[in-house]
Design a protein around this motif. Structure first.
Motif, PDB file in Angstrom:
ATOM      1  N   ASN A  76      -3.702   0.375  -5.150  1.00  0.00           N
ATOM      2  CA  ASN A  76      -5.057  -0.144  -5.315  1.00  0.00           C
ATOM      3  C   ASN A  76      -4.967  -1.665  -5.347  1.00  0.00           C
ATOM      4  N   VAL A  77      -5.538  -2.336  -4.357  1.00  0.00           N
ATOM      5  CA  VAL A  77      -5.382  -3.789  -4.231  1.00  0.00           C
ATOM      6  C   VAL A  77      -5.980  -4.541  -5.410  1.00  0.00           C
ATOM      7  N   HIS A  78      -6.899  -3.917  -6.126  1.00  0.00           N
ATOM      8  CA  HIS A  78      -7.544  -4.586  -7.247  1.00  0.00           C
ATOM      9  C   HIS A  78      -6.728  -4.488  -8.529  1.00  0.00           C
ATOM     10  N   ASN A  79      -5.785  -3.556  -8.564  1.00  0.00           N
ATOM     11  CA  ASN A  79      -4.912  -3.422  -9.734  1.00  0.00           C
ATOM     12  C   ASN A  79      -3.646  -2.696  -9.302  1.00  0.00           C
ATOM     13  N   LYS A  80      -2.693  -3.477  -8.770  1.00  0.00           N
ATOM     14  CA  LYS A  80      -1.484  -2.900  -8.185  1.00  0.00           C
ATOM     15  C   LYS A  80      -0.579  -2.233  -9.223  1.00  0.00           C
ATOM     16  N   SER A  81      -0.727  -2.594 -10.479  1.00  0.00           N
ATOM     17  CA  SER A  81       0.132  -2.010 -11.517  1.00  0.00           C
ATOM     18  C   SER A  81      -0.316  -0.593 -11.885  1.00  0.00           C
ATOM     19  N   ARG A  82      -1.532  -0.226 -11.513  1.00  0.00           N
ATOM     20  CA  ARG A  82      -2.044   1.109 -11.810  1.00  0.00           C
ATOM     21  C   ARG A  82      -1.570   2.096 -10.737  1.00  0.00           C
ATOM     22  N   LYS A  83      -0.836   3.097 -11.158  1.00  0.00           N
ATOM     23  CA  LYS A  83      -0.368   4.102 -10.212  1.00  0.00           C
ATOM     24  C   LYS A  83      -1.517   5.061  -9.931  1.00  0.00           C
ATOM     25  N   THR A  84      -1.925   5.108  -8.669  1.00  0.00           N
ATOM     26  CA  THR A  84      -3.083   5.897  -8.260  1.00  0.00           C
ATOM     27  C   THR A  84      -2.644   7.014  -7.322  1.00  0.00           C
ATOM     28  N   PHE A  85      -3.228   8.211  -7.528  1.00  0.00           N
ATOM     29  CA  PHE A  85      -2.876   9.364  -6.697  1.00  0.00           C
ATOM     30  C   PHE A  85      -4.088   9.837  -5.910  1.00  0.00           C
ATOM     31  N   MET A  86      -3.791  10.435  -4.738  1.00  0.00           N
ATOM     32  CA  MET A  86      -4.834  10.896  -3.827  1.00  0.00           C
ATOM     33  C   MET A  86      -4.298  12.107  -3.065  1.00  0.00           C
ATOM     34  N   ALA A  87      -5.173  13.057  -2.745  1.00  0.00           N
ATOM     35  CA  ALA A  87      -4.767  14.194  -1.917  1.00  0.00           C
ATOM     36  C   ALA A  87      -4.386  13.686  -0.525  1.00  0.00           C
ATOM     37  N   VAL A  88      -3.379  14.288   0.090  1.00  0.00           N
ATOM     38  CA  VAL A  88      -2.813  13.756   1.332  1.00  0.00           C
ATOM     39  C   VAL A  88      -3.800  13.751   2.492  1.00  0.00           C
ATOM     40  N   GLU A  89      -4.834  14.614   2.440  1.00  0.00           N
ATOM     41  CA  GLU A  89      -5.763  14.668   3.570  1.00  0.00           C
ATOM     42  C   GLU A  89      -6.756  13.521   3.599  1.00  0.00           C
ATOM     43  N   PHE A  90      -6.759  12.686   2.564  1.00  0.00           N
ATOM     44  CA  PHE A  90      -7.678  11.552   2.510  1.00  0.00           C
ATOM     45  C   PHE A  90      -6.948  10.244   2.791  1.00  0.00           C
ATOM     46  N   GLU A  91      -7.665   9.316   3.419  1.00  0.00           N
ATOM     47  CA  GLU A  91      -7.180   7.960   3.594  1.00  0.00           C
ATOM     48  C   GLU A  91      -7.908   7.072   2.584  1.00  0.00           C
ATOM     49  N   PRO A  92      -7.204   6.121   1.963  1.00  0.00           N
ATOM     50  CA  PRO A  92      -7.849   5.292   0.930  1.00  0.00           C
ATOM     51  C   PRO A  92      -9.088   4.580   1.451  1.00  0.00           C
ATOM     52  N   SER A  93     -10.124   4.525   0.636  1.00  0.00           N
ATOM     53  CA  SER A  93     -11.332   3.793   0.984  1.00  0.00           C
ATOM     54  C   SER A  93     -11.033   2.300   1.016  1.00  0.00           C
ATOM     55  N   LYS A  94     -11.941   1.519   1.598  1.00  0.00           N
ATOM     56  CA  LYS A  94     -11.766   0.071   1.644  1.00  0.00           C
ATOM     57  C   LYS A  94     -11.705  -0.525   0.242  1.00  0.00           C
ATOM     58  N   GLU A  95     -12.428   0.101  -0.686  1.00  0.00           N
ATOM     59  CA  GLU A  95     -12.413  -0.386  -2.069  1.00  0.00           C
ATOM     60  C   GLU A  95     -11.014  -0.279  -2.678  1.00  0.00           C
ATOM     61  N   VAL A  96     -10.245   0.702  -2.211  1.00  0.00           N
ATOM     62  CA  VAL A  96      -8.884   0.909  -2.732  1.00  0.00           C
ATOM     63  C   VAL A  96      -7.863   0.123  -1.919  1.00  0.00           C
ATOM     64  N   SER A  97      -7.922   0.250  -0.582  1.00  0.00           N
ATOM     65  CA  SER A  97      -6.899  -0.346   0.279  1.00  0.00           C
ATOM     66  C   SER A  97      -7.113  -1.820   0.576  1.00  0.00           C
ATOM     67  N   GLY A  98      -8.366  -2.296   0.411  1.00  0.00           N
ATOM     68  CA  GLY A  98      -8.681  -3.673   0.765  1.00  0.00           C
ATOM     69  C   GLY A  98      -9.146  -3.818   2.195  1.00  0.00           C
ATOM     70  N   GLY A  99      -9.098  -2.724   2.971  1.00  0.00           N
ATOM     71  CA  GLY A  99      -9.567  -2.782   4.345  1.00  0.00           C
ATOM     72  C   GLY A  99      -8.457  -3.128   5.327  1.00  0.00           C
ATOM     73  N   SER A 100      -8.859  -3.429   6.542  1.00  0.00           N
ATOM     74  CA  SER A 100      -7.909  -3.595   7.647  1.00  0.00           C
ATOM     75  C   SER A 100      -7.052  -4.847   7.547  1.00  0.00           C
ATOM     76  N   TRP A 101      -7.397  -5.788   6.657  1.00  0.00           N
ATOM     77  CA  TRP A 101      -6.626  -7.023   6.550  1.00  0.00           C
ATOM     78  C   TRP A 101      -5.485  -6.904   5.543  1.00  0.00           C
ATOM     79  N   TYR A 102      -5.322  -5.738   4.943  1.00  0.00           N
ATOM     80  CA  TYR A 102      -4.272  -5.530   3.950  1.00  0.00           C
ATOM     81  C   TYR A 102      -3.205  -4.594   4.494  1.00  0.00           C
ATOM     82  N   SER A 103      -1.971  -4.857   4.099  1.00  0.00           N
ATOM     83  CA  SER A 103      -0.843  -4.014   4.466  1.00  0.00           C
ATOM     84  C   SER A 103      -0.024  -3.742   3.211  1.00  0.00           C
ATOM     85  N   ASP A 104       0.117  -2.470   2.859  1.00  0.00           N
ATOM     86  CA  ASP A 104       0.843  -2.066   1.649  1.00  0.00           C
ATOM     87  C   ASP A 104       0.309  -2.786   0.416  1.00  0.00           C
TER      88      ASP A 104
END
Length: 237
Positions: A76-104
């Motif tokens: 989660n780009v807004h709080n990288k220290s928080r370990k976040t889990f998601m079901a494998v069939e979903f891709e992180p939302s922009k709110e989580v991933s930061g969108g296309s300008w973010y990598s890892d």
């Protein structure tokens, strides 16, 4: 009169898209909780609080679900220290991933700067260019190691316009706009800015490289090892 033999009805199979897999109780609780959050994911502390089972059991369930490839941990780009889990069939939302300008989970400044440089170069070369023209030229050049989208090009070009590097105009369809449909939005280098007349050295990757200060002939970052520089010169080995 004898009745025709009864045809046994086929038992309806459960819908694999909606039915959770057969799991031990603790894993099922954790899995359903994670899956319910869809592409937003859920923080491990919230899982432990909401699952209603002992923390050590939650931890074991998470490890087991990951080994079964049912869940994944995401940044989660807004709080990288928080370990976040998601079901494998979903891709992180922009709110989580930061969108296309973010990598890892980190802003990909190298990608942004290279794409910015490429947009400027093609606007200079074309004199007058539409978003479609710029995107097509970038794709054809094959200098970018990662494919960029039309939306990414549009965002970069808009940023360049805000920085007064380029001008946003509506085509008149005549004179210098003769190659662009009348009324269509297009772009050109801002008047007074250095254009292609100063030579191609003005648009080599070095000019906008975020790590240029670390680049030395014999260093780890060097013109001899720079992928973008070699591709620019068409010296692909």
């Amino acid at each position: 009169m004898s009745r025709p033999p009864m045809t046994p009805q086929k038992r309806r199979q459960p819908d694999s898209q909606t039915q959770p897999p057969a799991l031990p109780e603790s894993e099922r609780i954790v899995y359903e909780l994670i899956k319910s959050r869809k592409n937003m994911g859920i923080w491990i502390a919230d899982i432990k609080r909401e699952a209603g089972i002992q923390n050590i059991i939650v931890t074991k369930a998470l490890k087991s679900l990951q080994s079964k490839n049912l869940i994944k941990d995401v940044v989660n780009v807004h709080n990288k220290s928080r370990k976040t889990f998601m079901a494998v069939e979903f891709e992180p939302s922009k709110e989580v991933s930061g969108g296309s300008w973010y990598s890892d989970g980190s802003l990909d400044t190298e990608f942004i700067n290279i794409l910015r440089m490429m947009c400027l170069k093609h606007i200079e070369d074309l004199r007058i260019a539409t978003i479609e023209d710029i995107h097509k030229c970038i794709a054809a050049s094959r200098i970018m190691k990662v494919e960029c989208t039309m939306q990414q090009v549009l965002e970069i070009v808009r940023a360049l316009a805000l920085d007064k590097e380029i001008e946003e105009l509506k085509s008149t369809g005549v004179a210098e706009f003769s190659m662009v449909q009348s009324g269509k939005i297009c772009y050109r280098r801002s008047r007074g800015r250095q254009g292609p007349s100063v030579g191609h050295l003005s648009s080599i990757p070095c000019g906008m490289c975020p790590r240029i200060s670390e680049c030395t002939p014999e260093g780890v970052i060097s013109p001899n090892t720079c992928v973008y520089y070699k591709q620019w010169l068409k010296l692909e080995f």
